[in-house]
Design a protein around this motif. Structure first.
Motif, PDB file in Angstrom:
ATOM      1  N   UNK A  39       0.820  -1.196   0.000  1.00 24.12           N
ATOM      2  CA  UNK A  39       0.000   0.000   0.000  1.00 24.12           C
ATOM      3  C   UNK A  39       0.856   1.250   0.000  1.00 24.12           C
ATOM      4  N   UNK A  40       1.988   1.209   0.703  1.00 22.61           N
ATOM      5  CA  UNK A  40       2.845   2.386   0.734  1.00 22.61           C
ATOM      6  C   UNK A  40       3.478   2.634  -0.621  1.00 22.61           C
ATOM      7  N   UNK A  41       3.868   1.569  -1.319  1.00 20.11           N
ATOM      8  CA  UNK A  41       4.449   1.739  -2.654  1.00 20.11           C
ATOM      9  C   UNK A  41       3.421   2.239  -3.631  1.00 20.11           C
ATOM     10  N   UNK A  42       2.159   1.849  -3.425  1.00 17.65           N
ATOM     11  CA  UNK A  42       1.111   2.197  -4.367  1.00 17.65           C
ATOM     12  C   UNK A  42       0.584   3.596  -4.169  1.00 17.65           C
ATOM     13  N   UNK A 200      -5.855  -1.880  -3.573  1.00 18.09           N
ATOM     14  CA  UNK A 200      -6.532  -0.827  -4.343  1.00 18.09           C
ATOM     15  C   UNK A 200      -7.953  -0.636  -3.837  1.00 18.09           C
ATOM     16  N   UNK A 201      -8.645  -1.746  -3.523  1.00 20.04           N
ATOM     17  CA  UNK A 201      -9.986  -1.649  -2.952  1.00 20.04           C
ATOM     18  C   UNK A 201      -9.964  -0.826  -1.661  1.00 20.04           C
ATOM     19  N   UNK A 202      -8.996  -1.092  -0.802  1.00 23.91           N
ATOM     20  CA  UNK A 202      -8.910  -0.369   0.472  1.00 23.91           C
ATOM     21  C   UNK A 202      -8.653   1.111   0.241  1.00 23.91           C
ATOM     22  N   UNK A 203      -7.804   1.438  -0.712  1.00 26.05           N
ATOM     23  CA  UNK A 203      -7.518   2.855  -0.971  1.00 26.05           C
ATOM     24  C   UNK A 203      -8.732   3.568  -1.557  1.00 26.05           C
ATOM     25  N   UNK A 204      -9.495   2.881  -2.394  1.00 24.14           N
ATOM     26  CA  UNK A 204     -10.698   3.499  -2.955  1.00 24.14           C
ATOM     27  C   UNK A 204     -11.710   3.822  -1.854  1.00 24.14           C
ATOM     28  N   UNK A 205     -11.870   2.904  -0.908  1.00 20.72           N
ATOM     29  CA  UNK A 205     -12.794   3.149   0.198  1.00 20.72           C
ATOM     30  C   UNK A 205     -12.291   4.303   1.060  1.00 20.72           C
ATOM     31  N   UNK A 206     -10.990   4.324   1.327  1.00 22.06           N
ATOM     32  CA  UNK A 206     -10.425   5.407   2.121  1.00 22.06           C
ATOM     33  C   UNK A 206     -10.544   6.751   1.416  1.00 22.06           C
ATOM     34  N   UNK A 207     -10.541   6.721   0.077  1.00 23.80           N
ATOM     35  CA  UNK A 207     -10.648   7.964  -0.685  1.00 23.80           C
ATOM     36  C   UNK A 207     -12.075   8.484  -0.774  1.00 23.80           C
ATOM     37  N   UNK A 208     -13.053   7.721  -0.276  1.00 22.32           N
ATOM     38  CA  UNK A 208     -14.427   8.201  -0.259  1.00 22.32           C
ATOM     39  C   UNK A 208     -15.382   7.448  -1.151  1.00 22.32           C
ATOM     40  N   UNK A 209     -14.899   6.452  -1.894  1.00 19.54           N
ATOM     41  CA  UNK A 209     -15.799   5.668  -2.741  1.00 19.54           C
ATOM     42  C   UNK A 209     -16.679   4.781  -1.865  1.00 19.54           C
ATOM     43  N   UNK A 210     -17.890   4.524  -2.335  1.00 18.57           N
ATOM     44  CA  UNK A 210     -18.764   3.629  -1.590  1.00 18.57           C
ATOM     45  C   UNK A 210     -18.219   2.218  -1.649  1.00 18.57           C
ATOM     46  N   UNK A 211     -18.572   1.420  -0.636  1.00 19.70           N
ATOM     47  CA  UNK A 211     -18.084   0.050  -0.605  1.00 19.70           C
ATOM     48  C   UNK A 211     -18.580  -0.731  -1.819  1.00 19.70           C
ATOM     49  N   UNK A 212     -19.814  -0.483  -2.235  1.00 18.69           N
ATOM     50  CA  UNK A 212     -20.370  -1.193  -3.383  1.00 18.69           C
ATOM     51  C   UNK A 212     -19.583  -0.880  -4.651  1.00 18.69           C
ATOM     52  N   UNK A 213     -19.259   0.395  -4.863  1.00 22.50           N
ATOM     53  CA  UNK A 213     -18.491   0.778  -6.049  1.00 22.50           C
ATOM     54  C   UNK A 213     -17.095   0.171  -6.004  1.00 22.50           C
ATOM     55  N   UNK A 214     -16.462   0.189  -4.836  1.00 24.62           N
ATOM     56  CA  UNK A 214     -15.116  -0.371  -4.708  1.00 24.62           C
ATOM     57  C   UNK A 214     -15.126  -1.877  -4.958  1.00 24.62           C
TER      58      UNK A 214
END
Length: 250
Positions: A39-42, A200-214
């Motif tokens: 995650x840190x590299x990404x 990537x899923x975790x980062x999308x959720x942390x960025x504000x995306x809904x869980x369903x979209x992620x």
């Protein structure tokens, strides 16, 4: 007027450059183009990312394909194919187009030069030259799809281990998002491809995306039918408030 020997040497050199460029892209630059391993590299990857320091040859391919990548009407489709193969950097399409252009010029040029030197008749080299151009145009796409299929198979094979760890994490009281993040770290060495997708899923959720979209994006990126089924089930469970642990057990 240039002699036939000079022309032949020019085209042969150009062909060697194209083949070497494509070989470098598919063999030697896999680590540079592949997705992050943690995650840190990404954190620094994604759209708008500047190119890192690359070899002169790889940088030349990127410059060669930059205009073609910008004008590509199917850029979204190509980016999805690259992501499924593990190449998700913003400049990956430039490398792809550069290698493709180099092969389109290099293969027919080398074919024409070699057959002309061997037979002394340029007319007889025309069919083989056309075949070389066709192979140069289609080979990068076929190889990319082959890499994507192999990666999808590896992700599918890692699903049992992923489900085992996910069930244990959820039943221990963790939320689904935290359980996925912990599972991604645990699978980093054994199943690198799936670990990258979960990160990537975790980062999308942390960025504000809904869980369903992620979750939906996770299933689309991997291309694995079983992963798409799993994400669909989790989306339904999240929508109707069902117990995630029971759903995963079933």
């Amino acid at each position: 007027m240039m002699s036939s020997t000079t022309i032949t040497i020019f085209f042969a050199s150009l062909a060697i450059y194209g083949l070497a460029g494509y070989w470098f892209w598919v063999r030697r630059s896999a680590t540079a183009l592949a997705g992050p391993t943690s995650e840190s590299d990404a954190a620094g990857t994604g759209e708008g990312q500047d190119r890192p320091e690359m070899s002169p040859l790889l940088n030349a391919l990127a410059n060669l394909g930059q205009k073609a990548a910008t004008q590509d009407a199917h850029g979204t489709t190509l980016r999805r194919r690259l992501e499924r193969a593990g190449f998700r950097q913003s400049w990956a399409p430039e490398i792809y187009h550069g290698a493709r252009l180099a092969l389109v010029v290099g293969l027919p040029s080398m074919t024409f030069a070699l057959i002309t030197l061997a037979s002394g008749a340029a007319v007889g080299a025309i069919p083989a030259t056309a075949l070389g151009a066709y192979l140069g145009l289609t080979a990068p796409g076929r190889y990319l799809d082959r890499l994507a299929r192999r990666r999808t198979v590896r992700i599918g094979r890692s699903l049992p281990d992923f489900l085992d760890l996910l069930v244990v994490s959820v039943e221990s009281g963790l939320s689904l998002d935290q359980a996925v993040a912990d599972t991604a770290r645990d699978l980093r060495r054994a199943h690198r491809e799936l670990s990258e997708e979960l990160a990537i899923f975790s980062r999308e959720v942390q960025a504000g995306a809904s869980r369903a979209d992620a979750l939906r994006n996770l299933g689309t990126r991997t291309g694995d039918p079983e992963m798409r089924k799993l994400t669909s089930i989790l989306i339904q469970a999240d929508r109707f408030g069902s117990s995630v642990s029971k759903v995963l057990r079933n």
